[in-house]
Structure formats: C-alpha cells, structure tokens
Scaffold this active site. Structure first.
Site, short mmCIF file in Angstrom:
data_model
loop_
_atom_site.label_atom_id
_atom_site.label_comp_id
_atom_site.label_asym_id
_atom_site.label_seq_id
_atom_site.Cartn_x
_atom_site.Cartn_y
_atom_site.Cartn_z
N CYS A 79 23.69 -17.23 14.69
CA CYS A 79 24.49 -17.76 13.59
C CYS A 79 23.91 -19.11 13.15
O CYS A 79 22.76 -19.19 12.75
CB CYS A 79 25.97 -17.84 13.98
SG CYS A 79 27.07 -18.04 12.55
N HIS A 182 26.99 -12.59 14.69
CA HIS A 182 27.37 -12.84 16.08
C HIS A 182 27.19 -11.55 16.89
O HIS A 182 28.06 -10.68 16.85
CB HIS A 182 28.84 -13.29 16.15
CG HIS A 182 29.07 -14.66 15.63
ND1 HIS A 182 28.92 -15.78 16.41
CD2 HIS A 182 29.43 -15.10 14.41
CE1 HIS A 182 29.19 -16.86 15.70
NE2 HIS A 182 29.51 -16.46 14.47
N GLU A 184 27.57 -11.08 19.99
CA GLU A 184 28.61 -10.97 21.01
C GLU A 184 29.93 -10.45 20.44
O GLU A 184 30.83 -10.08 21.20
CB GLU A 184 28.82 -12.33 21.70
CG GLU A 184 29.56 -13.37 20.88
CD GLU A 184 28.71 -14.13 19.88
OE1 GLU A 184 29.21 -15.11 19.32
OE2 GLU A 184 27.55 -13.73 19.65
#
Length: 206
Positions: A79, A182, A184
């Site tokens: 990011c 992102h 994750e």
C-alpha cells in the site's frame, strides 16, 4: 525470518496475523542496525507519503532500507509502503521517496469516487513472473488508496487494475517488490502473494 518495518504508520497487526497463518516467522523492527539480520523485509504503510518519509528518516531507516535492497535481499512494500519505494510523490506537496524504483505517486483525477476502495480485479502484465505463481488474471484483491503510481519503466509493472484508467497494482524489479493493495486483507489471492514473497525470502538462504 522476515522483518516487518515499524515506523509508526503501518497496519502491523493484520499483516502479522497473515504471516502467522502462513507459518512464516517474523518480527517487527524499527532499528536500522537490526535490518541485516532478516532474510527479507516488508515495508507496510497507511497514511500520507510525506509523514511516512519523515518518520522513516527520523528513525534513520531510509539509508538502511536502501542499503538492504542494494545488497540484493528481497523487500516488499505494501500500500503506502509500495509508494515509498518510488522516486517521488505529489501528495500534499512534493516529497522524495526511497528511490528504489523509478516513478511518481500522483492523485486520482476525474469525476469519480476517491479513494479507490474495495475489491478489484488484477490484470496481469507479466503472468510468468515468480511472484505471481498461482495468481490468475481476474483474481480480486482489496484496495484503499487516493494516490497511485505512474511507473517510469514498463518492465517494472507486473499487474494493474482498472479504476477509470490502468492503475499500478503490483511492481517488481530484481529483489524489490510492491503491492498497492493489502494482500493481508485480500483472501486467498493475497495470501498466495505473501507466500510467494516469503518463499523468495527463504531462497536467499539456499
């Protein structure tokens, strides 16, 4: 072991949990002299580019990160962390980045919603790249950003997404990698990408 760089502006908890699910050892690190102990680094980030670079400089991490990357070991920006890898940003003024990749961070311009937030499809520019192993055209990942990167070298671009224009999503040059979204928070595709990067870190040991 992977070092997750903590300079006060990263979503460390969710990234750490993702690495735990993948069963990769990691530590949070903020001391420049400690970077060399890790087989790979992740530079996360949320917030404004200028503030992030100020924090990184104040901690003495800028030269240490550059030196680590120049030594050939893998580093991944996520990011805002991806944007910091580039030359410069126009976010709230003009700011110099880490300069590991060539390009400029610019604001979305147009009569459409900003930030670019939510799930979007990957369009693969280099599907055979090792970082994209088992990642498919059209896989969805999760974005939240108001600025995007205009890369100078087309060869650095691994994937884009469509948000009223082609938007840089994944970049790589040698041992330097970046993901605008992102991973994750991006389900199976994001976990696959993190696992591919972590595998690259393991490869340094062999």
């Amino acid at each position: 072991m992977i070092g997750v760089i903590d300079y006060g502006m990263g979503n460390l908890y969710s990234l750490g949990k993702a690495l735990e699910r993948l069963e990769y050892a990691y530590e949070f690190v903020s001391q420049p002299e400690a970077l060399d102990k890790y087989e790979g680094l992740i530079l996360p980030g949320v917030g404004a580019f200028g503030d992030a670079m100020r924090n990184i400089r104040d901690l003495g991490l800028d030269a240490a990160i550059r030196g680590y990357a120049e030594g050939g070991r893998p580093i991944l920006g996520i990011c805002l962390g991806m944007q910091l890898l580039f030359s410069e940003s126009e976010e709230h003024g003009s700011h110099k980045g880490l300069g590991l990749l060539e390009g400029k961070v610019v604001k979305f311009q147009g009569d459409y919603k900003v930030p670019h937030m939510g799930w979007n499809e990957l369009q693969l520019a280099q599907p055979e790249h090792p970082l994209l192993a088992d990642v498919n055209e059209g896989d969805y990942v999760y974005f939240v950003h108001s600025y995007h990167v205009k890369v100078k070298q087309a060869s650095d671009l691994l994937a884009t997404c469509d948000y009223h224009q082609a938007v840089t999503a994944i970049v790589a040059r040698d041992n330097v990698y970046g993901m605008q979204f992102h991973p994750e928070k991006s389900g199976e595709t994001g976990m696959r990408l993190l696992a591919n990067f972590a595998g690259r870190c393991e490869g340094v040991l062999r």
